[in-house]
Scaffold this active site. Structure first.
Site, PDB file in Angstrom:
ATOM      1  N   HIS A   1      45.640  37.651  39.189  1.00 56.59           N
ATOM      2  CA  HIS A   1      45.062  39.011  38.766  1.00 56.59           C
ATOM      3  C   HIS A   1      43.629  38.566  37.863  1.00 56.59           C
ATOM      4  CE1 HIS A   1      44.993  43.554  37.942  1.00 56.59           C
ATOM      5  NE2 HIS A   1      44.731  43.201  37.456  1.00 56.59           N
ATOM      6  N   GLU A   2      44.925  38.111  36.544  1.00 54.28           N
ATOM      7  CA  GLU A   2      44.044  37.756  35.896  1.00 54.28           C
ATOM      8  C   GLU A   2      42.413  36.777  35.703  1.00 54.28           C
ATOM      9  OE1 GLU A   2      42.751  39.249  32.936  1.00 54.28           O
ATOM     10  OE2 GLU A   2      44.978  40.448  33.227  1.00 54.28           O
TER      11      GLU A   2
ATOM     12  N   HIS B   1      40.243  38.482  38.522  1.00 54.10           N
ATOM     13  CA  HIS B   1      38.558  38.910  37.201  1.00 54.10           C
ATOM     14  C   HIS B   1      37.846  38.041  36.892  1.00 54.10           C
ATOM     15  CE1 HIS B   1      40.785  42.920  37.387  1.00 54.10           C
ATOM     16  NE2 HIS B   1      41.996  42.815  36.296  1.00 54.10           N
TER      17      HIS B   1
END
Length: 217
Positions: free
Chosen positions: A23-24, A27
């Protein structure tokens, strides 16, 4: 299959670790593609979980919630993003924020495929098929709850950043000033049961869709 405490940890730790760290990373990858190399220079454009892990937020909190509560959420080290370096800061920040929940949905689909293959292996007597199927189900649940939770329109969650990006600049600036209160607001929503009232119906619907998808495949 009744699982022991250690078996639950063994089955849950990989899906949790991947869900939060990828998820990170998403980004950072999207920010870099849109003109901001900050995450790349910080060494965060990697799927190596060690570069993203916050031991409390990535492992301890999600595992405890997975073991003892109906919800799971956590966090990794935030990927640094400099909106001013994005070619189109408002559109760019929306896409950067959306990348996290989007990749969680993609991973949930991946875990659904793992579940299907494991169930087919279970019918064929494949070793470890049942634990793998359980891991797949955990992966689906964790990724969906992270996607839905992060889409709540509260800063610093991704949904809050997406909302700021689409609001008129004046309203977005006003909302941004509320970011320090974001975590206390989430805690209050959790303690009062409001968060459950919001998330449970959505999760019930999504899990129903994924269950249907697994049976179709």
């Amino acid at each position: 299959m009744e699982l022991s405490f250690l078996q639950k940890i063994a089955i849950g730790i990989l899906p949790i670790l991947l869900a939060v760290t990828v998820h990170e990373a998403a980004h950072g990858y999207v920010a870099n593609a849109l003109g901001d190399p900050t995450a790349k220079r910080a060494g965060r454009l990697t799927l190596n979980p060690i570069r993203h892990v916050d031991w409390l937020g990535t492992i301890v909190v999600p595992l405890l919630m997975y073991l003892f509560t109906p919800f799971v959420f956590g966090w990794a080290k935030p990927v640094p993003v400099n909106a001013a370096r994005l070619r189109d800061p408002r559109r760019g920040m929306f896409l950067v924020a959306a990348a996290g929940p989007a990749v969680n949905v993609v991973m949930a689909l991946g875990w659904a495929l793992v579940t299907v293959l494991a169930l087919k292996g279970l019918d064929g007597g494949m070793a470890f098929a049942e634990p793998l199927a359980l891991m797949g189900q955990v992966g689906i649940f964790i990724n969906l709850i992270l996607a839905v939770f992060n889409l709540l329109p509260i800063l610093p969650l991704d949904g809050g950043r997406m909302l700021v990006a689409v609001l008129p600049a004046r309203w977005g600036d006003t909302m941004s000033r509320l970011e320090p209160w974001g975590l206390p607001i989430v805690v209050v929503l959790l303690v009062t049961g409001v968060l459950s009232a919001i998330l449970l119906p959505i999760m019930g619907t999504l899990l129903g869709w994924f269950n249907a998808l697994i049976h179709v495949l």
